[in-house]
Design a protein around this motif. Structure first.
Motif, mmCIF file in Angstrom:
data_model
loop_
_atom_site.group_PDB
_atom_site.id
_atom_site.type_symbol
_atom_site.label_atom_id
_atom_site.label_comp_id
_atom_site.label_asym_id
_atom_site.label_seq_id
_atom_site.Cartn_x
_atom_site.Cartn_y
_atom_site.Cartn_z
ATOM 1 N N ASN A 22 -53.715 6.984 -42.391
ATOM 2 C CA ASN A 22 -53.756 6.580 -40.988
ATOM 3 C C ASN A 22 -54.928 7.285 -40.299
ATOM 4 N N ALA A 23 -56.139 6.835 -40.599
ATOM 5 C CA ALA A 23 -57.341 7.484 -40.053
ATOM 6 C C ALA A 23 -57.436 7.388 -38.541
ATOM 7 N N PRO A 24 -57.119 6.252 -37.904
ATOM 8 C CA PRO A 24 -57.212 6.197 -36.432
ATOM 9 C C PRO A 24 -56.348 7.254 -35.749
ATOM 10 N N ALA A 25 -55.103 7.439 -36.233
ATOM 11 C CA ALA A 25 -54.234 8.439 -35.638
ATOM 12 C C ALA A 25 -54.755 9.847 -35.919
ATOM 13 N N ALA A 26 -55.308 10.043 -37.107
ATOM 14 C CA ALA A 26 -55.887 11.347 -37.446
ATOM 15 C C ALA A 26 -57.036 11.667 -36.499
ATOM 16 N N ALA A 27 -57.844 10.652 -36.176
ATOM 17 C CA ALA A 27 -58.950 10.867 -35.240
ATOM 18 C C ALA A 27 -58.431 11.268 -33.861
ATOM 19 N N GLN A 28 -57.307 10.659 -33.446
ATOM 20 C CA GLN A 28 -56.710 11.036 -32.162
ATOM 21 C C GLN A 28 -56.304 12.504 -32.172
ATOM 22 N N ALA A 29 -55.692 12.922 -33.280
ATOM 23 C CA ALA A 29 -55.246 14.311 -33.384
ATOM 24 C C ALA A 29 -56.423 15.273 -33.343
ATOM 25 N N LEU A 30 -57.479 14.942 -34.051
ATOM 26 C CA LEU A 30 -58.656 15.816 -34.067
ATOM 27 C C LEU A 30 -59.337 15.845 -32.701
ATOM 28 N N SER A 31 -59.364 14.703 -32.019
ATOM 29 C CA SER A 31 -59.951 14.674 -30.670
ATOM 30 C C SER A 31 -59.173 15.598 -29.735
ATOM 31 N N ARG A 32 -57.828 15.572 -29.827
ATOM 32 C CA ARG A 32 -57.003 16.469 -29.023
ATOM 33 C C ARG A 32 -57.267 17.922 -29.385
ATOM 34 N N ALA A 33 -57.462 18.184 -30.701
ATOM 35 C CA ALA A 33 -57.731 19.555 -31.142
ATOM 36 C C ALA A 33 -59.057 20.046 -30.573
ATOM 37 N N LEU A 34 -60.028 19.153 -30.518
ATOM 38 C CA LEU A 34 -61.332 19.529 -29.960
ATOM 39 C C LEU A 34 -61.209 19.876 -28.478
ATOM 40 N N GLU A 35 -60.325 19.166 -27.778
ATOM 41 C CA GLU A 35 -60.113 19.485 -26.365
ATOM 42 C C GLU A 35 -59.556 20.900 -26.207
ATOM 43 N N GLU A 36 -58.694 21.269 -27.185
ATOM 44 C CA GLU A 36 -58.115 22.613 -27.147
ATOM 45 C C GLU A 36 -59.140 23.672 -27.518
ATOM 46 N N ASP A 37 -59.936 23.354 -28.571
ATOM 47 C CA ASP A 37 -60.868 24.374 -29.089
ATOM 48 C C ASP A 37 -62.066 23.673 -29.726
ATOM 49 N N PRO A 38 -63.153 23.472 -28.993
ATOM 50 C CA PRO A 38 -64.321 22.736 -29.528
ATOM 51 C C PRO A 38 -65.112 23.581 -30.543
ATOM 52 N N GLN A 39 -64.576 23.688 -31.755
ATOM 53 C CA GLN A 39 -65.234 24.484 -32.778
ATOM 54 C C GLN A 39 -65.957 23.575 -33.780
ATOM 55 N N LEU A 58 -63.794 15.459 -37.452
ATOM 56 C CA LEU A 58 -63.650 14.228 -36.685
ATOM 57 C C LEU A 58 -64.739 13.220 -37.057
ATOM 58 N N ALA A 59 -65.975 13.694 -37.214
ATOM 59 C CA ALA A 59 -67.056 12.784 -37.608
ATOM 60 C C ALA A 59 -66.778 12.174 -38.969
ATOM 61 N N GLU A 60 -66.290 13.004 -39.903
ATOM 62 C CA GLU A 60 -65.991 12.487 -41.242
ATOM 63 C C GLU A 60 -64.849 11.479 -41.195
ATOM 64 N N THR A 61 -63.876 11.731 -40.343
ATOM 65 C CA THR A 61 -62.745 10.796 -40.214
ATOM 66 C C THR A 61 -63.219 9.449 -39.680
ATOM 67 N N TYR A 62 -64.068 9.492 -38.652
ATOM 68 C CA TYR A 62 -64.626 8.230 -38.143
ATOM 69 C C TYR A 62 -65.417 7.517 -39.245
ATOM 70 N N TRP A 63 -66.157 8.299 -40.012
ATOM 71 C CA TRP A 63 -66.983 7.724 -41.084
ATOM 72 C C TRP A 63 -66.106 7.030 -42.130
ATOM 73 N N ARG A 64 -65.027 7.726 -42.520
ATOM 74 C CA ARG A 64 -64.114 7.129 -43.498
ATOM 75 C C ARG A 64 -63.514 5.832 -42.980
ATOM 76 N N ASN A 65 -63.285 5.791 -41.677
ATOM 77 C CA ASN A 65 -62.681 4.602 -41.073
ATOM 78 C C ASN A 65 -63.732 3.560 -40.693
ATOM 79 N N GLU A 66 -64.983 3.769 -41.163
ATOM 80 C CA GLU A 66 -66.105 2.853 -40.942
ATOM 81 C C GLU A 66 -66.406 2.674 -39.447
ATOM 82 N N GLU A 67 -66.165 3.727 -38.664
ATOM 83 C CA GLU A 67 -66.518 3.712 -37.239
ATOM 84 C C GLU A 67 -67.780 4.561 -37.071
ATOM 85 N N ARG A 68 -68.900 4.019 -37.533
ATOM 86 C CA ARG A 68 -70.132 4.793 -37.591
ATOM 87 C C ARG A 68 -70.648 5.178 -36.201
#
Length: 563
Positions: A56-73, A80-90
């Motif tokens: 479930n890459a789209p949901a994983a991207a949502q989770a990572l986006s929320r994590a970035l809001e908490e701590d942009p490391q 997150l970039a790799e997850t988008y890439w895997r989901n072909e959202e270049r």
């Protein structure tokens, strides 16, 4: 709460939510956990990993986006970039990487991934610009320079790649850097420099298979076949299952006229029929028939050898023994269900022509046309067989029918031109050949036909010269084309140049009466009476069509001076 305990609790929570609906993942930790911002980031990261494991890459991207809001490391940006890439959202991957590079300008990983996305989107200039911008601020980052050089090699900007890679100081050049530098230098034709750098790469990294492969190829281009064998042998040790390398080694040993070693290598390879037949093919193509015969006999020992073996048997009987009858016998064993039946059927027709059996060839051609209506070769076979039966008009009709289906097939057009010429339809012949040249400006035979025809008519001699010179560049060892070139110079009155070329032509095509007649004509113009007489007599001896005309030329030559 200790950090390890937070991870354990987060993991247990993720296990418990495994049945949460895919469309609406729960990204909120239980309220009673009272997690700190760092712990919430850990929870969201682990949640993203679990969702990725579920696919479930789209949901994983949502989770990572929320994590970035908490701590942009940086790690989260990359995930997150790799997850988008895997989901072909270049586009989303590119956007997040751009944001990361602005936030962390010293992190090369973001730049490298961004360049990769540009390359995947067929935007090499953008990839190179991204890397150059980073290098400008980080001139000592050799990895960035190497990545830029790699991209320049991939887009064949070899000069730029050499310039880029050579800025890396020699002590800092890793095997990968040397590999791409060697590739770039090879692309510029700097073969010795390329082989030196590739040799340095494998000296530093003996397990680097791609460098051994490139080094072997460069050594081949240098015609240093022993050194190429050394490189490919090492590659074969690294990749023992790579049949292509083994085949190349066999070919190189044949190039060095060492068939015994080639045969040993062939026998050491996989014992599969497909590999053995490939070896047979290599031996036949290079004219080494003894090992080809030995390997065919080995294959024939199997009770269930495939019909393809008969095809190579036919090639052997034709090429080595010049025995079309045995070749036909082998070809008739191939069933119509074989995937290469069209090749064997066409070969069978050619063998009937070889045995001067045009009627049988016609039958094969008709069968081929009915069975394989999308293969024009059978129309050519039919036409050739009719021509052999002295039916040029019918042969031309077959070709015209084929051209209705394949109007731009240059083989058909060339056959039409030859048949039209034989039927004294010169305008049709020239039109056909001119059409070929417009479709394929490197069709040597059509270039020669048009150029020679113009020379024979004494018109457009400058164009004729250009056409035939182009044909000579394409086929410099063809005596007939050299004869055409000599004849154009003759028609232009440059007899000395014509003489130089016609002497080479008769050495390459010694049995053609027309070439010998031209030899005589050119020699006569230069008052080389002895050579003119030799040329005319040779033309008559070889069966020139208009021997009366040649006799008259002989009569007009001055008598040799008395001794």
């Amino acid at each position: 709460m200790p950090r390890m305990l937070r991870f354990v609790l987060a993991f247990l929570a993720l296990v418990c939510v495994g049945c949460t609906p895919r469309s609406a993942p729960d990204l909120t930790p239980p309220a009673q956990w009272q997690l700190s911002p760092a712990a919430r980031t850990d929870f969201l990261f682990l949640k993203a990993q679990a969702l990725l494991a579920e696919g479930n890459a789209p949901a994983a991207a949502q989770a990572l986006s929320r994590a970035l809001e908490e701590d942009p490391q940086p790690t989260l940006y990359l995930e997150l970039a790799e997850t988008y890439w895997r989901n072909e959202e270049r586009q989303k991957a590119k956007t997040i990487l751009k944001e990361a590079t602005e936030r962390f300008p010293d992190q090369f990983a973001f730049v490298a991934n961004l360049a990769q996305i540009y390359m995947a989107g067929q935007r090499p200039k953008a990839a190179a610009a991204t890397l150059r911008s980073y290098i400008q601020d980080h001139p000592d980052n050799w990895t960035a320079r190497a990545k830029l050089g790699e991209i320049q090699v991939r887009i064949q900007a070899f000069a730029d790649a050499v310039d880029t890679l050579q800025t890396i100081p020699e002590p800092e050049r890793e095997p990968e850097h040397l590999f791409f530098l060697g590739q770039a230098q090879a692309g510029l034709g700097l073969l010795q420099k390329a082989s030196d750098n590739l040799q340095s790469a494998v000296d530093k990294a003996p397990q680097m298979a791609k460098a051994w492969a490139e080094l072997g190829y460069i050594r081949e281009r240098q015609k240093d076949y022993p050194a190429a064998i050394t490189a490919y042998t090492r590659l074969s040790e690294l990749q023992p299952d790579n049949q292509e390398v083994l085949i190349r080694l066999i070919e190189l040993h044949l190039e060095l006229n060492n068939p015994d070693k080639a045969q040993t290598l062939a026998e050491s390879g996989p014992g599969t029929e497909s590999f053995r037949l490939r070896c047979v093919d290599v031996f036949l193509q290079n004219g080494f028939y003894t090992p080809a015969r030995a390997m065919l006999d080995t294959i024939r020992e199997s009770a269930d050898f495939s019909p393809k073996t008969y095809l190579y048997e036919a090639l052997y009987w034709y090429q080595k023994e010049r025995n079309p009858a045995r070749a036909i016998e082998a070809l008739r064993q191939i069933p119509a269900s074989a995937p290469f039946y069209n090749q064997s059927l066409h070969f069978l027709g050619q063998m009937h022509l070889e045995r001067d059996q045009p009627e049988q060839a016609v039958q094969v051609a008709r069968k081929g046309k009915a069975t394989f209506p999308d293969i024009p070769d059978f129309w050519l076979l039919h036409s050739n067989a009719l021509r052999r039966q002295d039916k040029p008009q019918k042969a031309l009709e077959v070709i015209n029918d084929a051209l209705e289906k394949w109007p731009e097939d240059t083989d058909l057009l060339y056959q039409k031109g030859l048949l039209a010429e034989a039927l004294d339809q010169s305008d049709t012949a020239m039109a056909s050949m001119e059409q070929i040249i417009s479709l394929d400006p490197e069709h040597a035979d059509a270039l020669n036909f048009v150029g020679y025809s113009l020379a024979e008519q004494g018109r457009e001699l400058d164009r004729a010269l250009v056409l035939i010179k182009n044909a000579v560049e394409l086929r410099p060892e063809n005596g007939y084309i050299l004869d055409s070139l000599a004849w154009v110079y003759y028609q232009k009155g440059n007899y000395a140049k014509a003489w130089d070329i016609i002497q080479e032509a008769v050495q390459l095509s010694t049995e053609d009466p027309t070439i010998w007649e031209h030899y005589g004509d050119i020699a006569a113009k230069l008052q080389k009476t002895k050579e003119a007489r030799r040329g005319y007599r040779k033309a008559i001896e070889l069966g020139a069509e208009d021997q009366t005309s040649i006799d008259k030329k002989l009569q007009t030559l001055p008598e040799p001076a008395p001794l």
